[in-house]
Design a protein around this motif. Sequence first.
Motif, PDB file in Angstrom:
ATOM      1  N   VAL A   1       0.656  -1.126   0.056  1.00  0.00           N
ATOM      2  CA  VAL A   1       0.132  -0.131   0.007  1.00  0.00           C
ATOM      3  C   VAL A   1       0.791   1.153   0.010  1.00  0.00           C
ATOM      4  O   VAL A   1       0.614   2.246  -0.710  1.00  0.00           O
ATOM      5  N   THR A   2       1.759   1.319   0.701  1.00  0.00           N
ATOM      6  CA  THR A   2       2.813   2.446   0.729  1.00  0.00           C
ATOM      7  C   THR A   2       3.728   2.501  -0.683  1.00  0.00           C
ATOM      8  O   THR A   2       3.842   3.743  -1.222  1.00  0.00           O
ATOM      9  N   ALA A   3       4.250   1.361  -1.128  1.00  0.00           N
ATOM     10  CA  ALA A   3       5.170   1.124  -2.241  1.00  0.00           C
ATOM     11  C   ALA A   3       4.038   1.998  -3.462  1.00  0.00           C
ATOM     12  O   ALA A   3       4.555   2.621  -4.538  1.00  0.00           O
ATOM     13  N   LYS A   4       2.738   1.437  -3.482  1.00  0.00           N
ATOM     14  CA  LYS A   4       1.890   1.662  -4.656  1.00  0.00           C
ATOM     15  C   LYS A   4       1.620   3.115  -4.465  1.00  0.00           C
ATOM     16  O   LYS A   4       1.490   3.995  -5.606  1.00  0.00           O
ATOM     17  N   ALA A   5       1.468   3.764  -3.356  1.00  0.00           N
ATOM     18  CA  ALA A   5       0.952   5.101  -3.065  1.00  0.00           C
ATOM     19  C   ALA A   5       2.446   5.976  -3.658  1.00  0.00           C
ATOM     20  O   ALA A   5       2.176   7.227  -4.272  1.00  0.00           O
ATOM     21  N   VAL A   6       3.549   5.565  -3.377  1.00  0.00           N
ATOM     22  CA  VAL A   6       4.669   6.287  -3.731  1.00  0.00           C
ATOM     23  C   VAL A   6       4.741   6.284  -5.358  1.00  0.00           C
ATOM     24  O   VAL A   6       4.878   7.388  -5.850  1.00  0.00           O
ATOM     25  N   ARG A   7       4.273   5.330  -6.054  1.00  0.00           N
ATOM     26  CA  ARG A   7       4.712   5.105  -7.365  1.00  0.00           C
ATOM     27  C   ARG A   7       3.492   6.021  -7.957  1.00  0.00           C
ATOM     28  O   ARG A   7       3.517   6.986  -9.187  1.00  0.00           O
ATOM     29  N   GLU A   8       2.246   5.806  -7.588  1.00  0.00           N
ATOM     30  CA  GLU A   8       1.031   6.659  -7.915  1.00  0.00           C
ATOM     31  C   GLU A   8       1.249   8.247  -7.897  1.00  0.00           C
ATOM     32  O   GLU A   8       0.924   9.080  -8.690  1.00  0.00           O
ATOM     33  N   HIS A   9       1.937   8.890  -6.587  1.00  0.00           N
ATOM     34  CA  HIS A   9       2.087  10.158  -6.383  1.00  0.00           C
ATOM     35  C   HIS A   9       3.372  10.648  -7.042  1.00  0.00           C
ATOM     36  O   HIS A   9       3.594  11.954  -6.975  1.00  0.00           O
ATOM     37  N   GLY A  10       4.220   9.848  -7.405  1.00  0.00           N
ATOM     38  CA  GLY A  10       5.524  10.247  -7.925  1.00  0.00           C
ATOM     39  C   GLY A  10       6.285  10.917  -6.942  1.00  0.00           C
ATOM     40  O   GLY A  10       7.165  11.825  -7.007  1.00  0.00           O
ATOM     41  N   ALA A  11       6.282  10.233  -5.773  1.00  0.00           N
ATOM     42  CA  ALA A  11       6.889  10.665  -4.325  1.00  0.00           C
ATOM     43  C   ALA A  11       8.501  10.642  -4.535  1.00  0.00           C
ATOM     44  O   ALA A  11       8.841   9.635  -5.220  1.00  0.00           O
ATOM     45  N   ASP A  12       9.161  11.231  -3.694  1.00  0.00           N
ATOM     46  CA  ASP A  12      10.652  11.320  -3.567  1.00  0.00           C
ATOM     47  C   ASP A  12      11.014   9.944  -3.022  1.00  0.00           C
ATOM     48  O   ASP A  12      11.991   9.297  -3.167  1.00  0.00           O
TER      49      ASP A  12
ATOM     50  N   GLY B   1       2.346   0.750  15.041  1.00  0.00           N
ATOM     51  CA  GLY B   1       1.107   1.370  15.542  1.00  0.00           C
ATOM     52  C   GLY B   1       1.636   2.505  16.620  1.00  0.00           C
ATOM     53  O   GLY B   1       0.912   3.427  16.750  1.00  0.00           O
ATOM     54  N   ASP B   2       2.850   2.237  17.290  1.00  0.00           N
ATOM     55  CA  ASP B   2       3.156   3.255  18.513  1.00  0.00           C
ATOM     56  C   ASP B   2       4.204   4.213  17.945  1.00  0.00           C
ATOM     57  O   ASP B   2       4.762   4.699  18.828  1.00  0.00           O
ATOM     58  N   PHE B   3       4.509   3.922  16.598  1.00  0.00           N
ATOM     59  CA  PHE B   3       5.696   4.719  15.860  1.00  0.00           C
ATOM     60  C   PHE B   3       7.114   4.720  16.473  1.00  0.00           C
ATOM     61  O   PHE B   3       7.622   5.327  16.205  1.00  0.00           O
ATOM     62  N   ASP B   4       7.472   3.620  17.129  1.00  0.00           N
ATOM     63  CA  ASP B   4       8.795   3.596  17.677  1.00  0.00           C
ATOM     64  C   ASP B   4       9.722   2.878  16.582  1.00  0.00           C
ATOM     65  O   ASP B   4      10.963   2.649  16.771  1.00  0.00           O
ATOM     66  N   ARG B   5       8.947   2.392  15.438  1.00  0.00           N
ATOM     67  CA  ARG B   5       9.801   1.931  14.112  1.00  0.00           C
ATOM     68  C   ARG B   5       9.286   2.691  13.034  1.00  0.00           C
ATOM     69  O   ARG B   5       8.138   2.985  12.805  1.00  0.00           O
ATOM     70  N   CYS B   6      10.164   3.157  12.159  1.00  0.00           N
ATOM     71  CA  CYS B   6       9.961   3.719  10.802  1.00  0.00           C
ATOM     72  C   CYS B   6      10.584   3.093   9.735  1.00  0.00           C
ATOM     73  O   CYS B   6      11.545   2.290   9.917  1.00  0.00           O
ATOM     74  N   PHE B   7       9.830   2.909   8.527  1.00  0.00           N
ATOM     75  CA  PHE B   7      10.362   2.153   7.757  1.00  0.00           C
ATOM     76  C   PHE B   7      10.506   2.946   6.353  1.00  0.00           C
ATOM     77  O   PHE B   7       9.504   3.762   5.896  1.00  0.00           O
ATOM     78  N   PHE B   8      11.454   2.982   5.460  1.00  0.00           N
ATOM     79  CA  PHE B   8      11.670   3.711   4.320  1.00  0.00           C
ATOM     80  C   PHE B   8      11.478   2.925   2.912  1.00  0.00           C
ATOM     81  O   PHE B   8      11.829   1.794   2.709  1.00  0.00           O
ATOM     82  N   PHE B   9      10.953   3.639   1.920  1.00  0.00           N
ATOM     83  CA  PHE B   9      10.666   3.220   0.473  1.00  0.00           C
ATOM     84  C   PHE B   9      11.265   4.164  -0.445  1.00  0.00           C
ATOM     85  O   PHE B   9      11.148   5.429  -0.141  1.00  0.00           O
ATOM     86  N   ASP B  10      11.881   3.674  -1.306  1.00  0.00           N
ATOM     87  CA  ASP B  10      12.843   4.606  -2.356  1.00  0.00           C
ATOM     88  C   ASP B  10      11.543   5.183  -3.266  1.00  0.00           C
ATOM     89  O   ASP B  10      10.587   4.817  -3.240  1.00  0.00           O
ATOM     90  N   GLU B  11      12.199   6.065  -4.395  1.00  0.00           N
ATOM     91  CA  GLU B  11      11.202   6.491  -5.276  1.00  0.00           C
ATOM     92  C   GLU B  11      10.376   5.618  -6.073  1.00  0.00           C
ATOM     93  O   GLU B  11       9.461   6.134  -6.875  1.00  0.00           O
ATOM     94  N   GLN B  12      10.770   4.380  -6.380  1.00  0.00           N
ATOM     95  CA  GLN B  12      10.185   3.367  -7.025  1.00  0.00           C
ATOM     96  C   GLN B  12       9.295   2.804  -6.414  1.00  0.00           C
ATOM     97  O   GLN B  12       8.676   1.663  -6.815  1.00  0.00           O
ATOM     98  N   GLY B  13       9.199   2.760  -4.870  1.00  0.00           N
ATOM     99  CA  GLY B  13       8.359   2.149  -4.032  1.00  0.00           C
ATOM    100  C   GLY B  13       9.351   0.763  -3.460  1.00  0.00           C
ATOM    101  O   GLY B  13       8.407   0.167  -2.797  1.00  0.00           O
ATOM    102  N   GLY B  14      10.410   0.750  -3.766  1.00  0.00           N
ATOM    103  CA  GLY B  14      11.157  -0.276  -3.168  1.00  0.00           C
ATOM    104  C   GLY B  14      11.604  -0.270  -1.761  1.00  0.00           C
ATOM    105  O   GLY B  14      11.645   1.019  -1.199  1.00  0.00           O
ATOM    106  N   PHE B  15      11.074  -1.158  -1.138  1.00  0.00           N
ATOM    107  CA  PHE B  15      11.390  -1.392   0.541  1.00  0.00           C
ATOM    108  C   PHE B  15      12.789  -1.613   0.721  1.00  0.00           C
ATOM    109  O   PHE B  15      13.736  -1.996  -0.060  1.00  0.00           O
ATOM    110  N   ILE B  16      13.409  -0.197   1.595  1.00  0.00           N
ATOM    111  CA  ILE B  16      14.603  -0.204   2.031  1.00  0.00           C
ATOM    112  C   ILE B  16      14.935  -1.160   3.457  1.00  0.00           C
ATOM    113  O   ILE B  16      14.289  -0.590   4.326  1.00  0.00           O
ATOM    114  N   GLU B  17      15.759  -1.982   3.367  1.00  0.00           N
ATOM    115  CA  GLU B  17      15.977  -2.772   4.654  1.00  0.00           C
ATOM    116  C   GLU B  17      16.658  -2.212   5.621  1.00  0.00           C
ATOM    117  O   GLU B  17      17.476  -1.117   5.320  1.00  0.00           O
TER     118      GLU B  17
END
Length: 341
Positions: A222-233, A240-256
Amino acid sequence: MPSLLPCFKAYDIRGRVPAELNDSLAFSIGQAYSAQFAPKKVAVGHDIRLSSPSLARALIDGFLAAGVDVVDLGMAGTEEIYFAAFHLEVEGGIIVTASHNPADYNGMKLVRQGARPISGDTGLREIERLAAEGFRLTADTPGFLTRLDNKPPYIEHLLGYVDLNTLKPLKIVANAGNGCAGPVIDRLAAKLPFEFMRVQWQPDGTFPNGVPNPLLPENREVTAKAVREHGADFGLAWDGDFDRCFFFDEQGGFIEGYYLVGLLAQAILAKNPGAKIIHDPRLIWNTRELVEQSGGLPVMSKTGHAFIKERMRSEDAVYGGEMSAHHYFRDFAYCDSGMIP
């Protein structure tokens, strides 16, 4: 030592509601914490789970009955309790949260003054014993309850990690997973030059889109798709408690996560040359290589937030990271934050 109460784990409290964790036990935990540490004032907050407000209220009642003053932060992320524990004049805190666990779970994370973690070796076993015994502590004068919106100073603290004048006007997909992150990002957005594409934004304890845990591959699309659809950087997603964050690149690829430890270490060492960086023992090649190239000293620690935080303090490390997406910062009382990265 065998567990007296199944919801008490090595570093926190987690269990099914109401079978393993309920309002009566929450009251007892407030009483037991009061007896174990004798605080004068503590902070309490809770996440968006449907059982969380009731558990938090019972926990608060346990503190008040013991004569302990309570600052009620209301709905908050785990790191907001950490911040309160070193920013406010309190001697500890508890957040009611089960983070990314299934919807029928809840739990608690406990800290002392200065956001020092409470684990099995530092008081949690004693709290468990007292709670299991039904220990009661009734003060002649009950504690005083204060409700506080502590987000403004917390937001200002977060902004202190960046130079606002150097930030570029990026387009960012932000997926709050219907957890606690949305209200914090909304306040940050008013002060940042970014355009946020908001996904699963409304805090909702029914988890209409599933339990927020972006570490699971099935929760990433769902995040990867939104990145691609919006042309996001790039894209961001939180648990849920936001003590962990996860990054996706400009193509929606998950960054380990193990790549991010090295990248964050590079950025932090640019401002703190020669500093120590703590990392866990999993997939270390990228981390150690980048830290050494940047003039830092990599230091390996056992996996687990209690071990990492203890090692951070003993080494006075400027930053620590785990591949599980927990990132720890010296300027955040050596605690983990899902917002600072």
